[in-house]
Design a protein around this motif. Structure first.
Motif, PDB file in Angstrom:
ATOM      1  N   GLN A 287      52.229  27.088  43.285  1.00  0.00           N
ATOM      2  CA  GLN A 287      51.885  25.991  42.468  1.00  0.00           C
ATOM      3  C   GLN A 287      50.770  26.586  41.603  1.00  0.00           C
ATOM      4  O   GLN A 287      50.610  26.417  40.449  1.00  0.00           O
ATOM      5  CB  GLN A 287      51.280  24.887  43.201  1.00  0.00           C
ATOM      6  N   LEU A 288      49.609  27.252  42.220  1.00  0.00           N
ATOM      7  CA  LEU A 288      48.524  27.773  41.411  1.00  0.00           C
ATOM      8  C   LEU A 288      48.768  29.010  40.573  1.00  0.00           C
ATOM      9  O   LEU A 288      48.168  29.146  39.580  1.00  0.00           O
ATOM     10  CB  LEU A 288      47.372  28.239  42.455  1.00  0.00           C
ATOM     11  N   ASN A 289      49.973  29.876  40.873  1.00  0.00           N
ATOM     12  CA  ASN A 289      50.099  31.097  40.478  1.00  0.00           C
ATOM     13  C   ASN A 289      50.813  30.634  38.844  1.00  0.00           C
ATOM     14  O   ASN A 289      50.263  31.710  37.869  1.00  0.00           O
ATOM     15  CB  ASN A 289      51.306  31.472  41.239  1.00  0.00           C
ATOM     16  N   THR A 290      51.176  29.761  38.815  1.00  0.00           N
ATOM     17  CA  THR A 290      51.670  29.461  37.328  1.00  0.00           C
ATOM     18  C   THR A 290      50.667  28.961  36.392  1.00  0.00           C
ATOM     19  O   THR A 290      50.993  28.716  35.098  1.00  0.00           O
ATOM     20  CB  THR A 290      52.934  28.749  37.423  1.00  0.00           C
ATOM     21  N   VAL A 291      49.471  28.331  36.757  1.00  0.00           N
ATOM     22  CA  VAL A 291      48.426  27.677  35.888  1.00  0.00           C
ATOM     23  C   VAL A 291      47.381  28.354  35.809  1.00  0.00           C
ATOM     24  O   VAL A 291      46.418  27.828  35.133  1.00  0.00           O
ATOM     25  CB  VAL A 291      48.198  26.283  36.650  1.00  0.00           C
ATOM     26  N   VAL A 292      47.172  29.742  36.060  1.00  0.00           N
ATOM     27  CA  VAL A 292      46.152  30.616  35.953  1.00  0.00           C
ATOM     28  C   VAL A 292      46.109  30.920  34.444  1.00  0.00           C
ATOM     29  O   VAL A 292      46.875  31.726  33.958  1.00  0.00           O
ATOM     30  CB  VAL A 292      45.988  31.726  36.748  1.00  0.00           C
ATOM     31  N   VAL A 293      44.933  30.413  33.653  1.00  0.00           N
ATOM     32  CA  VAL A 293      44.756  30.818  32.064  1.00  0.00           C
ATOM     33  C   VAL A 293      44.475  32.355  32.144  1.00  0.00           C
ATOM     34  O   VAL A 293      43.513  32.839  32.788  1.00  0.00           O
ATOM     35  CB  VAL A 293      44.024  29.823  31.580  1.00  0.00           C
ATOM     36  N   ASN A 294      45.055  32.823  31.024  1.00  0.00           N
ATOM     37  CA  ASN A 294      44.458  34.268  30.677  1.00  0.00           C
ATOM     38  C   ASN A 294      42.705  34.266  30.434  1.00  0.00           C
ATOM     39  O   ASN A 294      42.387  33.301  29.594  1.00  0.00           O
ATOM     40  CB  ASN A 294      45.049  34.839  29.373  1.00  0.00           C
ATOM     41  N   ALA A 295      42.161  35.057  30.939  1.00  0.00           N
ATOM     42  CA  ALA A 295      40.523  35.139  30.665  1.00  0.00           C
ATOM     43  C   ALA A 295      39.775  34.210  31.316  1.00  0.00           C
ATOM     44  O   ALA A 295      38.874  33.808  31.104  1.00  0.00           O
ATOM     45  CB  ALA A 295      39.961  35.239  29.407  1.00  0.00           C
TER      46      ALA A 295
ATOM     47  N   THR B 215      46.351  30.602  27.078  1.00  0.00           N
ATOM     48  CA  THR B 215      47.594  31.075  27.384  1.00  0.00           C
ATOM     49  C   THR B 215      47.591  31.416  28.864  1.00  0.00           C
ATOM     50  O   THR B 215      46.723  31.525  29.399  1.00  0.00           O
ATOM     51  CB  THR B 215      47.862  32.431  26.621  1.00  0.00           C
ATOM     52  N   TYR B 216      48.783  31.523  29.301  1.00  0.00           N
ATOM     53  CA  TYR B 216      49.188  31.702  30.801  1.00  0.00           C
ATOM     54  C   TYR B 216      50.109  32.856  30.990  1.00  0.00           C
ATOM     55  O   TYR B 216      50.482  32.966  32.036  1.00  0.00           O
ATOM     56  CB  TYR B 216      50.071  30.549  30.995  1.00  0.00           C
TER      57      TYR B 216
END
Length: 215
Positions: free
Chosen positions: A174-182, A213-214
């Motif tokens: 679940q967390l893997n898909t929502v980590v934002v770039n930078a 972005t993701y």
């Protein structure tokens, strides 16, 4: 007592022949993150990145914008898992085609592939258990009484956040898909162990929604 700042790399070249190259937007995100950290008065004692080009280049741009004159250290344990191998193995195992008609179809297949990988139903060159173990070891290696800034990837950050919060592979997915770039996540290191203080901070990018972005 020490602090570890986990920064996700800037946007890479999704859809290009070589994903492991920062896009122009990714370099901009990295510079903004570096300036934001410096504005908070953060002066790291150590700079670390994974060995992937997008991670190393993000750290270089970030440190330059922050004005940090430190020699970075590369530790491949901070590398992202090989999502291409995970997806290819899943497709080969299930006999499904890899010819996706749109990004949504690709995303659905990717999530299924990752879910199968975490349960051991489909194994790429690196198993999920091995990925879990090396990420945990990488974090423990930078734990100390000083300040470290680490540039890594979304899967690594999501996994460490899930583990620090007592979650399992499902929580990681679940967390893997929502980590934002930078984005910036903060871990406290003390005599009591490692504690997650913040996850996926990206307010420094929200002045321009195109920077959030993701991939």
């Amino acid at each position: 007592m020490g602090v570890i700042y986990l920064v996700r790399h800037g946007q890479a070249s999704f859809g290009a022949d070589d994903y492991d190259v920062l896009a122009d937007r990714g370099r901009e995100q990295a510079r903004i993150a570096g300036a934001a950290l410096a504005a908070r008065g953060i002066r790291p004692d150590r700079l670390v990145s994974g060995g992937l080009r997008r991670q190393r280049d993000t750290l270089a741009a970030l440190a330059d914008a922050a004005g940090w004159d430190l020699e970075p250290r590369v530790d491949a344990r901070w590398d992202e898992f090989d999502h291409t191998a995970v997806l290819d193995d899943f497709l080969a195992t299930t006999g499904r085609s890899g010819d996706f008609t749109d990004s949504k179809e690709f995303h659905r297949a990717y999530l299924e592939a990752v879910a199968a990988w975490t349960t051991g139903a489909a194994a790429a060159q690196e198993t999920f258990a091995e990925f879990d173990a090396r990420c945990t070891a990488a974090l423990e290696a930078v734990a100390g009484d000083d300040t470290a800034v680490v540039v890594t990837s979304g899967g690594v950050i999501g996994l460490l956040a899930a583990r620090l919060l007592g979650g399992d592979a499902t929580r990681w997915a679940q967390l893997n898909t929502v980590v934002v770039n930078a984005s910036i996540s903060k871990v406290l290191s003390s005599g009591r162990g490692l504690t997650a203080l913040t996850f996926n901070e990206h307010g420094h990018l929200e002045h321009d929604r195109s920077l959030v972005t993701y991939r």
